[in-house]
Design a protein around this motif. Structure first.
Motif, short mmCIF file in Angstrom:
data_model
loop_
_atom_site.label_atom_id
_atom_site.label_comp_id
_atom_site.label_asym_id
_atom_site.label_seq_id
_atom_site.Cartn_x
_atom_site.Cartn_y
_atom_site.Cartn_z
N ALA A 69 0.84 -1.21 0.00
CA ALA A 69 0.00 0.00 0.00
C ALA A 69 0.87 1.25 0.00
O ALA A 69 0.60 2.22 -0.72
N PRO A 402 -2.92 2.16 -5.21
CA PRO A 402 -3.10 2.11 -3.75
C PRO A 402 -4.36 1.34 -3.35
O PRO A 402 -4.35 0.62 -2.34
N LEU A 406 -4.36 -1.83 -0.89
CA LEU A 406 -5.20 -1.95 0.31
C LEU A 406 -6.08 -3.19 0.23
O LEU A 406 -6.26 -3.90 1.23
#
Length: 451
Positions: A69, A402, A406
């Motif tokens: 992440a 990202p 996640l």
């Protein structure tokens, strides 16, 4: 949109000739072949910057001790630069012309590449991100200038072919970048978590410092190449495009182009396309390592390079196919195939999944230039305002890596199922292509036959 061969430094656009009339039917207007080659080289340059990021995501996990992440922020910051700088780039070019925009972009690109040296010395992730933001700002100027400028080098009716040819060199840059990164950024030294845990603090620090400094020479070399191309661009003969400067950069002009359905659809489609492309390529190496842990990082980087060879080949083949198949129909076919390939990559085991993900690049090849050309082809001299809006849509590349990182952590630190997110993006592109193709058919049906 008129063009003329203006002398260097001449800020006057005093011709009313139509761009197509400068070389009707010609792929490239005589006298501008060297200029076309240099502008085409810009497509190669920003591909190097974009695709080095795919190497950096893996490399910085080692050198800076980042998780997926955190490493995904590389793409977030990079494409945030595109989003924030595309519109200022368009406004600058409306005022000073394409050459000024290109030179400004090359200057920012070189500055950001040079900043990698001090960033590696102090091993600060924030400084690396700042350097990437500066590079991305330069790339935003280059993309905002080069994509619509290609139209001025020949017959506007052949603009889609010309843009796909130029974008083929973007594919070549994408192919070369993982090879260069694999050879000169990856050290070839890989330690397991247990081996890292067994190191003393001094040994661990020395290892990470050594890894961080691997980026210095590649980026300094890149800065030197960019500066040389900038000098050539400053001296070469280029087409001059006339436009109405009175409305340059005005809000009314922006509102005007946004009312064009073709442009609005292209902005949305480009957002999802870039999100899919960057998402797939950013975690390609992690994907290979997850499904085949024994595969060395350098080998995984070369597999990414193979995927980008297919991307480059797809650009050339797609350019040829568009002589027989409409751009919108081909876009629909390619997007549909990518949906199927992503589904296989997300659920199949081992080599089958890796093979499917590798093949997606071939069918992604025509998407960016085709969506771009469909968005600006009817804007005329307003393309300088419309083009930045499509470039701003590249922000999709900032959001999806990202988000995938996640999602990977949320489902047990595995990357394979998160490839479904790019699959959803390809579904949006397929919907856009189908809708645009139907609109084209309706327009053609409404045109009465020639007597």
């Amino acid at each position: 949109m008129g063009i003329t061969a203006a002398p260097i430094g001449d800020a006057t656009a005093d011709t009313d000739a139509d761009a197509g009339q400068a070389g009707t039917g010609r792929f490239i207007t005589p006298g501008f072949k060297l200029g076309f080659a240099l502008v085409t080289s810009l497509f190669f340059l920003w591909a190097i910057a974009n695709n080095f990021n795919d190497i950096l995501i893996r490399h910085f996990q080692k050198a800076l001790d980042l998780n997926r992440a955190e490493a995904g922020l590389i793409q977030f910051v990079f494409y945030l630069g595109y989003f924030l700088m595309a519109l200022p780039a368009g406004m600058l070019m409306r005022r000073f012309g394409y050459r000024a925009g290109i030179l400004c972009g090359l200057g920012l690109y070189a500055l950001g590449a040079v900043l990698f040296y001090p960033a590696a010395e102090i091993r600060a992730y924030g400084v690396f991100l700042a350097a990437l933001f500066v590079i991305a700002s330069g790339a935003a100027f280059l993309e905002t200038a080069a994509n619509p400028y290609i139209v001025a080098f020949g017959d506007p009716a052949r603009a889609s072919q010309r843009l796909n040819l130029a974008q083929s060199f973007n594919g070549f840059g994408g192919f070369v970048a993982p090879i260069i990164g694999g050879m000169f950024i990856f050290s070839g030294v890989e330690h397991s978590a247990a081996e890292l845990a067994a190191m003393s603090p001094a040994e661990l620090t020395a290892y990470r410092v050594s890894e961080a400094q691997m980026v210095q020479m590649p980026y300094l070399t890149l800065a030197g190449i960019v500066i040389c191309i900038g000098i050539a661009i400053a001296l070469v003969r280029l087409p001059r495009i006339s436009h109405d400067r009175a409305s340059a950069g005005t809000l009314s002009g922006l509102r005007s182009v946004l009312r064009e359905p073709a442009l609005a659809g292209a902005v949305i489609a480009q957002f999802f396309y870039v999100g899919a492309q960057v998402g797939v390529w950013s975690f390609f190496i992690d994907f290979v390592k997850e499904l085949s842990p024994a595969t060395p990082e350098r080998t995984a980087a070369f597999l990414l390079s193979l995927s980008l060879v297919l991307f480059m080949a797809g650009r050339f083949i797609g350019t040829a196919l568009m002589q027989r198949i409409s751009a919108t129909r081909l876009l629909l076919v390619f997007a549909t195939i990518d949906i199927v390939l992503i589904a296989i990559a997300a659920f199949a085991p081992g080599i089958v999944a890796v093979g499917a993900l590798t093949l997606t690049s071939f069918f992604m090849s025509i998407m960016f230039p085709t969506i771009f050309s469909l968005g600006v082809k009817d804007l005329g001299d307003r393309a300088m305002l419309g083009a930045p809006l499509i470039i701003m849509a590249i922000i999709g590349g900032a959001l999806f890596p990202p988000l995938m990182g996640l999602a990977s952590q949320a489902i047990g630190d595995v990357i394979q199922p998160t490839m479904l997110l790019p699959g959803l993006c390809f579904a949006v592109i397929a919907f856009y292509a189908r809708r645009t193709h139907r609109a084209e058919r309706r327009r053609h049906a409404a045109v009465p036959p020639l007597p």
